[in-house]
Enzyme design. Structure first.
Site, PDB file in Angstrom:
ATOM      1  N   SER A  22      -2.149  40.276  25.163  1.00 26.02           N
ATOM      2  CA  SER A  22      -1.503  40.707  26.414  1.00 26.02           C
ATOM      3  C   SER A  22      -0.731  42.006  26.214  1.00 26.02           C
ATOM      4  O   SER A  22      -0.803  42.924  27.033  1.00 26.02           O
ATOM      5  CB  SER A  22      -0.515  39.636  26.890  1.00 26.02           C
ATOM      6  OG  SER A  22      -1.195  38.477  27.276  1.00 26.02           O
ATOM      7  N   ASP A 313      -3.362  29.110  28.763  1.00 33.58           N
ATOM      8  CA  ASP A 313      -4.327  29.497  27.715  1.00 33.58           C
ATOM      9  C   ASP A 313      -4.387  28.479  26.581  1.00 33.58           C
ATOM     10  O   ASP A 313      -5.352  28.442  25.816  1.00 33.58           O
ATOM     11  CB  ASP A 313      -3.951  30.866  27.131  1.00 33.58           C
ATOM     12  CG  ASP A 313      -4.174  31.997  28.128  1.00 33.58           C
ATOM     13  OD1 ASP A 313      -4.944  31.812  29.085  1.00 33.58           O
ATOM     14  OD2 ASP A 313      -3.580  33.076  27.932  1.00 33.58           O
ATOM     15  N   ARG A 343     -12.604  25.760  32.388  1.00 27.46           N
ATOM     16  CA  ARG A 343     -12.108  25.124  31.149  1.00 27.46           C
ATOM     17  C   ARG A 343     -11.848  23.626  31.309  1.00 27.46           C
ATOM     18  O   ARG A 343     -11.717  22.939  30.296  1.00 27.46           O
ATOM     19  CB  ARG A 343     -10.870  25.856  30.624  1.00 27.46           C
ATOM     20  CG  ARG A 343     -11.254  27.183  29.984  1.00 27.46           C
ATOM     21  CD  ARG A 343     -10.083  27.898  29.345  1.00 27.46           C
ATOM     22  NE  ARG A 343     -10.537  29.137  28.718  1.00 27.46           N
ATOM     23  CZ  ARG A 343      -9.755  30.173  28.457  1.00 27.46           C
ATOM     24  NH1 ARG A 343      -8.473  30.135  28.771  1.00 27.46           N
ATOM     25  NH2 ARG A 343     -10.259  31.244  27.878  1.00 27.46           N
ATOM     26  N   ARG A 385     -11.575  30.692  23.728  1.00 28.04           N
ATOM     27  CA  ARG A 385     -10.590  29.631  23.461  1.00 28.04           C
ATOM     28  C   ARG A 385     -11.267  28.264  23.318  1.00 28.04           C
ATOM     29  O   ARG A 385     -10.751  27.389  22.628  1.00 28.04           O
ATOM     30  CB  ARG A 385      -9.512  29.610  24.543  1.00 28.04           C
ATOM     31  CG  ARG A 385      -8.700  30.921  24.564  1.00 28.04           C
ATOM     32  CD  ARG A 385      -7.352  30.797  25.214  1.00 28.04           C
ATOM     33  NE  ARG A 385      -6.873  32.100  25.634  1.00 28.04           N
ATOM     34  CZ  ARG A 385      -6.233  32.975  24.849  1.00 28.04           C
ATOM     35  NH1 ARG A 385      -5.998  32.688  23.589  1.00 28.04           N
ATOM     36  NH2 ARG A 385      -5.840  34.145  25.326  1.00 28.04           N
TER      37      ARG A 385
HETATM   38  C1  S3P Z   1      -2.648  37.214  30.874  1.00 27.08           C
HETATM   39  C2  S3P Z   1      -2.288  36.379  31.886  1.00 27.08           C
HETATM   40  C3  S3P Z   1      -2.900  35.058  32.086  1.00 27.08           C
HETATM   41  C4  S3P Z   1      -3.622  34.591  30.828  1.00 27.08           C
HETATM   42  C5  S3P Z   1      -4.486  35.665  30.229  1.00 27.08           C
HETATM   43  C6  S3P Z   1      -3.642  36.857  29.856  1.00 27.08           C
HETATM   44  C7  S3P Z   1      -1.973  38.511  30.793  1.00 27.08           C
HETATM   45  O1  S3P Z   1      -3.831  35.158  33.132  1.00 27.08           O
HETATM   46  O2  S3P Z   1      -4.386  33.440  31.125  1.00 27.08           O
HETATM   47  O3  S3P Z   1      -5.137  35.172  29.077  1.00 27.08           O
HETATM   48  O4  S3P Z   1      -2.056  39.177  29.744  1.00 27.08           O
HETATM   49  O5  S3P Z   1      -1.329  38.896  31.774  1.00 27.08           O
HETATM   50  P1  S3P Z   1      -3.376  35.046  34.674  1.00 27.08           P
HETATM   51  O6  S3P Z   1      -2.509  36.204  34.958  1.00 27.08           O
HETATM   52  O7  S3P Z   1      -4.644  35.080  35.463  1.00 27.08           O
HETATM   53  O8  S3P Z   1      -2.673  33.724  34.769  1.00 27.08           O
END
Ligand code: S3P
Length: 425
Positions: A22, A313, A343, A385
């Site tokens: 992220s 996640d 998932r 994952r």
């Molecule tokens: C993320 C936000 C999440 C997460 C993804 C990474 C991010 O998704 O599931 O793996 O880096 O902002 P969502 O914003 O769709 O919940």
């Protein structure tokens, strides 16, 4: 690629993880809009974050991609150039959704697409606010990639996100960079705040109060020398493994401990695991430290409400942990159905292959505890994952297991299988 996993009788050692996915995406995108050079040490080695670098290159940004060492020569807020072809986000939902905010603010039309999985992921959640800001976006059936983004001079908005999504928040904030005045995002629950921390670090005027974020448009962003922390979401596989395999002793060094991400550690502690956090410090605006786990999980877990958003996640590997230990009940997690795979369906299918009982609902599932995994052939279904969660299941199975399409792990963690082997050798 098929990966073979042998049952393990202990798991021990000290490891480090690839840089946070992220954070890597966000730092790279902001660096491209900054003035001057940004160097990122410990950049995520996952394919997703390299899809982001490919797109920045296609937009005229000079990127030196040395795997985990990356440097980006920023072009300033108005410096991106018309891409020659379609931009390729690969498997990465973060890339397409967050980049859409940047592309919406450009004085040109761009097209962005991804792989077969990304082509099925919903994009209205970013199309709606970007349309309100003044961009025109065309999508397949009005909601799926490829997206054709007609950039415009955007206007700042006050937006309440209907879904708890840090990707949507980031998309609107990135679009807000190109607006005059104040862009406000209100969230139903507070999601990861790496964007807010990073924008502040690069020089933007941005403030947060609870679930409301306010950004002043057209900041001057300045390049930085940065080091990314290890990815806490990737630690979930090893922490779960350590809590299932007897005689385990695991230290994970240099992991990101941003409080908007640490629900995982609270959850594991709530199950009765001994989780120790050591050597905590601040690094480039983010908290970083070492995690040590020991002990047995005694209780079953419940994940619902805001916890479901915070652990979204990690749920696949927590389902495996729950089956082998005290069980897991999940609700309010319908978002699982629109991740890299559905998932809920792919977890259920793999658990069933190993003879594990699971009851599936539209927004969650129940996995009873104290079950034994039979030797099985699991399928990643192309989802990183799912590949890693079921490799961990293989460690506690009654015989050797295999993971089909195991290469999917590279989307976030190319070194996953070798790291796992180093702990069980
Ligand atoms: C993320 C936000 C999440 C997460 C993804 C990474 C991010 O998704 O599931 O793996 O880096 O902002 P969502 O914003 O769709 O919940």
């Amino acid at each position: 690629m098929i990966e073979h996993i042998q049952p393990a009788d202990k798991l021990s050692g000290a490891i480090r993880l690839p840089g946070d996915k992220s954070i890597s995406h966000r730092w790279a995108m902001i660096a491209a809009l900054a003035e001057g050079k940004t160097t990122i040490h410990g950049y995520s080695t996952g394919e997703d974050c390299h899809s982001t670098l490919g797109i920045l290159t296609a937009l005229g940004v000079e990127v030196e991609d040395g795997g985990s060492e990356v440097s980006i020569s920023g072009r300033g807020l108005d410096g991106l150039t018309v891409p020659k072809g379609t931009l390729d986000a690969g498997n990465s939902g973060s890339t397409i959704r967050m980049m859409s905010g940047i592309l919406a603010g450009q004085p040109f039309v761009s097209r962005i697409e991804g792989d077969e999985s990304l082509a099925k992921r919903p994009m209205q959640r970013v199309m709606t606010p970007l349309a309100e800001m003044g961009a025109r976006i065309e999508a397949t059936n009005g909601k799926y990639p490829p997206l054709e983004i007609h950039g415009a001079k955007l206007k700042a908005i006050d937006y309440t996100t209907p879904v708890a999504s840090a990707q949507v928040k980031t998309c609107v904030l990135f679009a807000g960079l190109f607006c005059d005045g104040e862009t406000i995002v209100r969230e139903p629950v507070k999601t990861r705040d790496h964007t807010e921390l990073a924008l502040r670090m690069f020089g933007a005027d941005i403030s947060s109060a609870g679930r409301v974020v306010t950004l002043q448009g057209r900041p001057k962003l300045v390049g930085k020398e940065l080091t990314a922390p290890g990815d806490l979401s990737s630690s979930a596989f090893f922490l779960s493994a350590a809590l299932m395999v007897p005689n385990s002793n695991l230290v994970i060094g240099g992991v990101g401990l941003n409080p908007t991400r640490t629900a995982l550690l609270d959850y594991l502690a709530g199950l009765g695991a001994e989780v120790k956090i050591l050597n905590v410090g601040e690094q480039c605006g983010e908290l970083v430290g070492d995690i040590m786990v020991r002990g047995r999980v005694q209780r079953g877990g419940v994940i619902s409400g805001a916890m479901a958003a915070a652990l979204i996640d990690e749920i696949p590997t927590l389902a495996v942990l729950g089956a082998a230990t005290g069980g897991l009940f999940v609700k309010d997690a319908a978002e699982l159905r629109v991740k890299e795979t559905d998932r809920i369906a792919t977890v259920a299918e793999n658990l069933k292959r190993a003879g594990i009982e699971i009851e599936v609902r539209e927004d969650g599932f129940t996995v009873p505890g104290n079950q034994k995994f039979q030797a099985a052939s699991f399928d990643s279904f192309g989802d990183h994952r799912i590949a890693m969660a079921f490799a961990v299941a293989g460690l506690v199975a009654e015989g050797p297991c295999q993971i089909e399409r195991a290469e999917a792990a590279s989307v976030s963690f190319p070194e996953f299988y070798s790291t796992l082997r180093s702990l069980t050798a």
